[in-house]
Design an enzyme around this catalytic site. Structure first.
Site, PDB file in Angstrom:
ATOM      1  N   ASP A   1       0.807  -1.232   0.000  1.00 28.21           N
ATOM      2  CA  ASP A   1       0.000   0.000   0.000  1.00 28.21           C
ATOM      3  C   ASP A   1       0.838   1.280   0.000  1.00 28.21           C
ATOM      4  O   ASP A   1       0.278   2.381  -0.049  1.00 28.21           O
ATOM      5  CB  ASP A   1      -0.955   0.002   1.203  1.00 28.21           C
ATOM      6  CG  ASP A   1      -0.227  -0.115   2.536  1.00 28.21           C
ATOM      7  OD1 ASP A   1       0.914  -0.619   2.558  1.00 28.21           O
ATOM      8  OD2 ASP A   1      -0.803   0.302   3.555  1.00 28.21           O
TER       9      ASP A   1
ATOM     10  N   GLU B   1      10.708  -3.983  12.492  1.00 26.91           N
ATOM     11  CA  GLU B   1      11.894  -3.419  11.816  1.00 26.91           C
ATOM     12  C   GLU B   1      13.098  -3.482  12.749  1.00 26.91           C
ATOM     13  O   GLU B   1      14.178  -3.939  12.365  1.00 26.91           O
ATOM     14  CB  GLU B   1      11.657  -1.944  11.423  1.00 26.91           C
ATOM     15  CG  GLU B   1      10.526  -1.703  10.426  1.00 26.91           C
ATOM     16  CD  GLU B   1       9.170  -1.512  11.082  1.00 26.91           C
ATOM     17  OE1 GLU B   1       9.024  -1.814  12.301  1.00 26.91           O
ATOM     18  OE2 GLU B   1       8.245  -1.058  10.372  1.00 26.91           O
TER      19      GLU B   1
HETATM   20  C1  UGA Z   1       2.909  -0.358   9.755  1.00 23.96           C
HETATM   21  C2  UGA Z   1       4.362   0.036   9.554  1.00 23.96           C
HETATM   22  O1  UGA Z   1       4.454   1.374   9.147  1.00 23.96           O
HETATM   23  C3  UGA Z   1       4.979  -0.850   8.499  1.00 23.96           C
HETATM   24  O2  UGA Z   1       6.326  -0.461   8.297  1.00 23.96           O
HETATM   25  C4  UGA Z   1       4.902  -2.262   8.938  1.00 23.96           C
HETATM   26  O3  UGA Z   1       5.243  -3.052   7.829  1.00 23.96           O
HETATM   27  C5  UGA Z   1       3.497  -2.627   9.354  1.00 23.96           C
HETATM   28  O4  UGA Z   1       2.909  -1.654  10.226  1.00 23.96           O
HETATM   29  C6  UGA Z   1       3.501  -3.922  10.115  1.00 23.96           C
HETATM   30  O5  UGA Z   1       2.767  -4.032  11.077  1.00 23.96           O
HETATM   31  O6  UGA Z   1       4.263  -4.816   9.750  1.00 23.96           O
HETATM   32  P1  UGA Z   1       0.680  -0.327   8.278  1.00 23.96           P
HETATM   33  O7  UGA Z   1       0.362   0.523   7.101  1.00 23.96           O
HETATM   34  O8  UGA Z   1       0.005  -0.032   9.571  1.00 23.96           O
HETATM   35  O9  UGA Z   1       2.258  -0.269   8.495  1.00 23.96           O
HETATM   36  O10 UGA Z   1       0.453  -1.882   7.950  1.00 23.96           O
HETATM   37  P2  UGA Z   1      -0.269  -2.542   6.691  1.00 23.96           P
HETATM   38  O11 UGA Z   1       0.094  -1.815   5.443  1.00 23.96           O
HETATM   39  O12 UGA Z   1      -1.686  -2.738   7.002  1.00 23.96           O
HETATM   40  O13 UGA Z   1       0.429  -3.972   6.666  1.00 23.96           O
HETATM   41  C7  UGA Z   1       1.801  -4.155   6.357  1.00 23.96           C
HETATM   42  C8  UGA Z   1       1.957  -5.186   5.235  1.00 23.96           C
HETATM   43  O14 UGA Z   1       1.488  -6.445   5.697  1.00 23.96           O
HETATM   44  C9  UGA Z   1       1.163  -4.839   3.980  1.00 23.96           C
HETATM   45  O15 UGA Z   1       1.934  -5.147   2.831  1.00 23.96           O
HETATM   46  C10 UGA Z   1      -0.070  -5.731   4.079  1.00 23.96           C
HETATM   47  O16 UGA Z   1      -0.582  -6.123   2.815  1.00 23.96           O
HETATM   48  C11 UGA Z   1       0.444  -6.932   4.871  1.00 23.96           C
HETATM   49  N1  UGA Z   1      -0.579  -7.535   5.759  1.00 23.96           N
HETATM   50  C12 UGA Z   1      -1.369  -6.771   6.568  1.00 23.96           C
HETATM   51  C13 UGA Z   1      -0.736  -8.916   5.786  1.00 23.96           C
HETATM   52  O17 UGA Z   1      -0.043  -9.631   5.054  1.00 23.96           O
HETATM   53  N2  UGA Z   1      -1.680  -9.468   6.622  1.00 23.96           N
HETATM   54  C14 UGA Z   1      -2.486  -8.720   7.425  1.00 23.96           C
HETATM   55  O18 UGA Z   1      -3.336  -9.288   8.149  1.00 23.96           O
HETATM   56  C15 UGA Z   1      -2.318  -7.327   7.392  1.00 23.96           C
HETATM   57 MN    MN Z   2       0.646   0.147   5.110  1.00 27.34          MN
END
Ligand code: UGA
Ligand code: MN
Length: 244
Positions: free
Chosen positions: A105, A188
């Protein structure tokens, strides 16, 4: 040398639009190998089709979040099993090049990838629209590292965003125990600490000594997953089918 992009993703109405936008960015970059790893037991067909249409070199893998974390209330370790699967793939298949954890995203300027290619060990660079400060970045004064700017330091040794660093494959392969912990908020930091021996003085600073923002932590508004059309997932007009 290949640039491996490790992208966690999961099924939701925004999945195809996010991956469409991201793929169109990567299609403008040479010598990319995209590792798209779904938090799912079964790979989503529509995602595979999208990846095939891009002409990019890719692998579509799955790595479900373990049940014990899925059932947990509050912050979950999102994308961690996906990224560790990506690391496992790198260890098994790559010998050189660089890898970068790129969430599906975020928004990436294509010149970021030229910067990342300069990585010898571990590089870092600013991420815009990140935390309450609107920016997460190493701070340099007269070309010297003095600390980190981030709205959530939280006792972290490396208070940086997932999109704010890249690592050389050789550097990873010399560290067989490097892994990302299932620890929400500390993914991270935990991963970068697991790269020991690695200290802040070893960081290579990119993007004009961290003066340019080339990645943004954009977030897409959530859409109703119970919307009546299959297009909620597929997004592609060729695939829209009305339910009976
Ligand atoms: C925050 C941090 O800013 C990111 O650097 C970090 O990667 C992430 O949290 C994390 O928790 O690992 P955020 O935008 O809140 O980012 O998180 P998302 O974009 O919702 O998810 C991070 C990644 O994991 C995305 O590529 C998403 O597609 C994936 N994801 C999310 C999953 O594979 N499974 C899930 O249930 C939720
Ligand atoms: Mn995100």
């Amino acid at each position: 040398e290949p640039l491996y992009i490790i992208t966690p993703t999961y099924r939701r109405p925004e999945q195809i639009p996010e991956l469409t936008r991201m793929s169109h960015t990567l299609m403008l970059v040479k010598n990319i190998h995209w590792l798209v790893i779904e938090d799912a037991n079964v790979a989503t067909k529509q995602v595979t089709r999208l990846l095939e249409r891009t002409g990019l070199k890719f692998d579509h893998l799955t790595a479900p979040m373990p049940e014990k974390y899925k059932q947990k209330k509050g912050a979950k370790p999102r994308g961690v099993s996906n990224r560790n699967r990506g690391l496992q793939w790198i260890r098994a298949n790559a010998t050189d090049g660089i890898f970068y954890f790129a969430d599906d995203d975020n928004t990436y300027d294509i010149t970021l990838f030229d910067e990342i290619r300069k990585t010898k060990r571990v590089s870092m660079f600013p991420v815009g629209l990140c935390t309450k400060f609107g920016l997460s970045s190493p701070i340099l004064k007269n070309g010297k590292f003095v600390g980190f700017y981030d709205g959530w330091i939280a006792g972290r040794k490396f208070p940086v965003d997932m999109a704010g660093f890249a690592v050389s494959v050789k550097f990873l392969l010399e560290r067989p125990n490097a892994t990302m912990p299932f620890k929400a908020g500390y993914e991270e930091d935990g991963f970068l600490k697991s790269l020991a021996p690695f200290e802040p003085r070893d960081i290579e600073f990119l993007a004009g000594n961290c003066t340019k923002v080339l990645a943004w932590h954009t977030q897409t508004k959530k859409n109703d997953p119970s919307a009546p059309l299959d297009m909620k997932l597929y997004g592609n007009t060729n695939l829209i089918k009305l339910k009976e």
